[in-house]
Scaffold this active site. Structure first.
Site, PDB file in Angstrom:
ATOM      1  CG  HIS A  94      -0.111  -0.121   2.549  1.00 10.77           C
ATOM      2  ND1 HIS A  94       0.651   0.836   2.993  1.00 10.77           N
ATOM      3  CD2 HIS A  94      -0.182  -1.228   3.204  1.00 10.77           C
ATOM      4  CE1 HIS A  94       0.986   0.327   4.421  1.00 10.77           C
ATOM      5  NE2 HIS A  94       0.359  -1.011   4.438  1.00 10.77           N
TER       6      HIS A  94
HETATM    7  P1  TYD Z   1      -1.688  -2.910   7.475  1.00  5.45           P
HETATM    8  O1  TYD Z   1      -1.298  -1.591   7.641  1.00  5.45           O
HETATM    9  O2  TYD Z   1      -2.414  -3.049   6.015  1.00  5.45           O
HETATM   10  O3  TYD Z   1      -0.524  -3.969   7.723  1.00  5.45           O
HETATM   11  P2  TYD Z   1       0.801  -4.005   6.811  1.00  5.45           P
HETATM   12  O4  TYD Z   1       1.957  -3.935   8.159  1.00  5.45           O
HETATM   13  O5  TYD Z   1       1.166  -5.171   6.254  1.00  5.45           O
HETATM   14  O6  TYD Z   1       0.889  -2.707   6.036  1.00  5.45           O
HETATM   15  O7  TYD Z   1      -2.638  -3.114   8.474  1.00  5.45           O
HETATM   16  C1  TYD Z   1      -3.123  -4.604   8.883  1.00  5.45           C
HETATM   17  C2  TYD Z   1      -4.343  -4.518   9.801  1.00  5.45           C
HETATM   18  O8  TYD Z   1      -3.985  -3.807  11.212  1.00  5.45           O
HETATM   19  C3  TYD Z   1      -5.456  -3.322   9.157  1.00  5.45           C
HETATM   20  O9  TYD Z   1      -6.718  -4.059   9.547  1.00  5.45           O
HETATM   21  C4  TYD Z   1      -5.206  -2.169   9.960  1.00  5.45           C
HETATM   22  C5  TYD Z   1      -4.794  -2.768  11.099  1.00  5.45           C
HETATM   23  N1  TYD Z   1      -3.915  -1.640  11.947  1.00  5.45           N
HETATM   24  C6  TYD Z   1      -4.558  -0.722  12.798  1.00  5.45           C
HETATM   25  O10 TYD Z   1      -5.473  -1.024  13.413  1.00  5.45           O
HETATM   26  N2  TYD Z   1      -3.475   0.101  13.426  1.00  5.45           N
HETATM   27  C7  TYD Z   1      -2.260   0.349  12.821  1.00  5.45           C
HETATM   28  O11 TYD Z   1      -1.628   1.272  13.441  1.00  5.45           O
HETATM   29  C8  TYD Z   1      -1.885  -0.378  11.769  1.00  5.45           C
HETATM   30  C9  TYD Z   1      -0.540  -0.358  11.382  1.00  5.45           C
HETATM   31  C10 TYD Z   1      -2.741  -1.340  11.245  1.00  5.45           C
END
Ligand code: TYD
Length: 182
Positions: A94
């Site tokens: 993303h």
């Molecule tokens: P995401 O940012 O998509 O993970 P990645 O580290 O793979 O980029 O987040 C994964 C899930 O966790 C999504 O449902 C949102 C949640 N999340 C939170 O609730 N708070 C946060 O600070 C973060 C980073 C993610």
């Protein structure tokens, strides 16, 4: 054998920097590796860059600290970390409209593949005292996590789902480069 942090070009070559290695704050030299020298301060075309963090080495164990607006160019609003990542899995996938981040391999190693819509770069992280600054409007994928690795992320804003681009085509259509809308 562990590798030092470096920027990998899309072609797989290694970008180099002519900047001198940063001064170190050391009380001793335990843990010093020959590969530590001259591997930092690498800046890529996407605006991502390796940030040298302070390190206080000590026979009892080393210490690194991060202060918002000092070691990272933003106030730190949030900290999160990734751990227990199964082999072969990737994270990220993303971009963010406004969020800036510093990504640290607090333990182990992984690679961060970044893309601003024009350039793609790969940064290999494997030291707790280097951070990868990722500006807004940069697509990122975190891949090749080593066993037991921990990815520590310092973020400039609270979690806001509306700040995400989760579709790469939508990210490209929105400008896809960090200068868009800036
Ligand atoms: P995401 O940012 O998509 O993970 P990645 O580290 O793979 O980029 O987040 C994964 C899930 O966790 C999504 O449902 C949102 C949640 N999340 C939170 O609730 N708070 C946060 O600070 C973060 C980073 C993610």
């Amino acid at each position: 054998m562990t590798r030092a942090p470096r920027l990998l070009t899309p072609a797989g070559g290694t970008a180099t920097s002519s900047a001198p290695p940063p001064p170190e704050r050391r009380s001793a030299t335990p843990g010093r590796r020959a590969t530590d020298r001259g591997t930092s301060r690498q800046v890529g075309e996407t605006g991502c860059r390796i940030v040298d963090l302070p390190r206080i080495t000590d026979p009892r164990g080393n210490l690194t600290f991060v202060e918002g607006d000092a070691h990272v160019p933003f106030p730190i609003a949030r900290v999160y970390y990734l751990y227990d990542v199964p082999g072969g899995e990737s994270r990220g996938g993303h971009a963010h409209r406004e969020l800036e981040q510093l990504v640290i391999a607090a333990a182990g190693s992984f690679e961060v593949v970044v893309d601003d819509g024009t350039h793609q770069e790969r940064f290999f992280l494997n030291r707790s005292y280097y951070g990868l600054y990722v500006p807004r409007m940069v697509w990122r994928e975190l891949v090749d996590f080593s066993s037991g690795s921990v990815c520590l992320v310092l973020a400039s804003r609270p979690y806001e789902e509306a700040d995400y681009f989760r579709d790469h085509d939508e990210f490209l259509a929105a400008g896809g480069v960090r200068g868009a809308g800036a």
